[in-house]
Design an enzyme around this catalytic site. Sequence first.
Site, mmCIF file in Angstrom:
data_model
loop_
_atom_site.group_PDB
_atom_site.id
_atom_site.type_symbol
_atom_site.label_atom_id
_atom_site.label_comp_id
_atom_site.label_asym_id
_atom_site.label_seq_id
_atom_site.Cartn_x
_atom_site.Cartn_y
_atom_site.Cartn_z
ATOM 1 N N PRO A 2 0.866 -1.058 -0.099
ATOM 2 C CG PRO A 2 -0.778 -1.903 1.540
ATOM 3 C CD PRO A 2 0.472 -2.205 0.988
ATOM 4 C CD GLU A 3 3.105 2.718 -4.382
ATOM 5 O OE1 GLU A 3 3.078 3.999 -4.780
ATOM 6 O OE2 GLU A 3 3.054 1.687 -5.345
#
Length: 290
Positions: A2-3
Amino acid sequence: MPELPEVETVRARLAPVLTGRRFERVEIHDPRLVRPYEPAEVAAELEGERVAAVERRGKYLIFRFESGRVLLIHLRMTGSLRHSGAGLQDDPYRRAVVRLDDGSDVAYRDVRRFGTWLVLEPGELQPYLAARVGEEPLDALFTAARLGERLAKRRAPVKAALLDQHTLAGLGNIYVDEALWRARINPLRPAESLDRDELRRLHRAIRAALEHGIARQGSTLRDYALPDGASGSMQDEFKVYGRGGEPCHRCGSPIAKTRVAGRGTWYCPTCQAASSSASRPSRSRRHSSV
């Protein structure tokens, strides 16, 4: 992993249901989540805390408590948080559960078990994060000039420099590829070689790629999901990431794949051609105002 857009989406979904709620009971089933501390001790510290705010810094989720303490969560590769008011279904990948004082549950699941929970005392959060992450790319204070300062004297490929969390907070493999395509910059260009116009383009492209990802509630490729279990849709709108051999949406050339800093990297060899300006610029050009 996840960014920034995925973590921001999770934050935005959890903030309304967590703010003002008290952690009534905490169960930590996986000792790796809080090591080197004992799960029972961390759970006991969290029980009774009331959430004042849910924030984000880079890829970190921050649960601020009224006591001044915080719970800092890093989802790493496969971590996710699920909120349910109707009880939790069996899940072999559940690593922790928080029962809130309204009877709902927040569960943390993590397939590969790389995520971390860390309880910090008042005053410890800012120095902890300052040592690990750079500027927020969506902050109003983040300008093309500041980006130029971060990339100056960096001989590494621009993609590698942007993946470094000390350069900017929250960027990862997906959104760096997407931003470089938007800016028409080859991912292998030395970071220090970008001129003023390229830095302006890259600055706009980074913000646009991240804002687009947030608007689509992130990218669901495997494990990422929203707190209600729904998927994001950004993966349906990638310009280059994961599209090797497919036509560029801008020029029609087949998207190429290479590796930068050990990461799979997608780009358009026509729109993002290696430029003759990639040679090291003069000091005056590097440090002129952006």
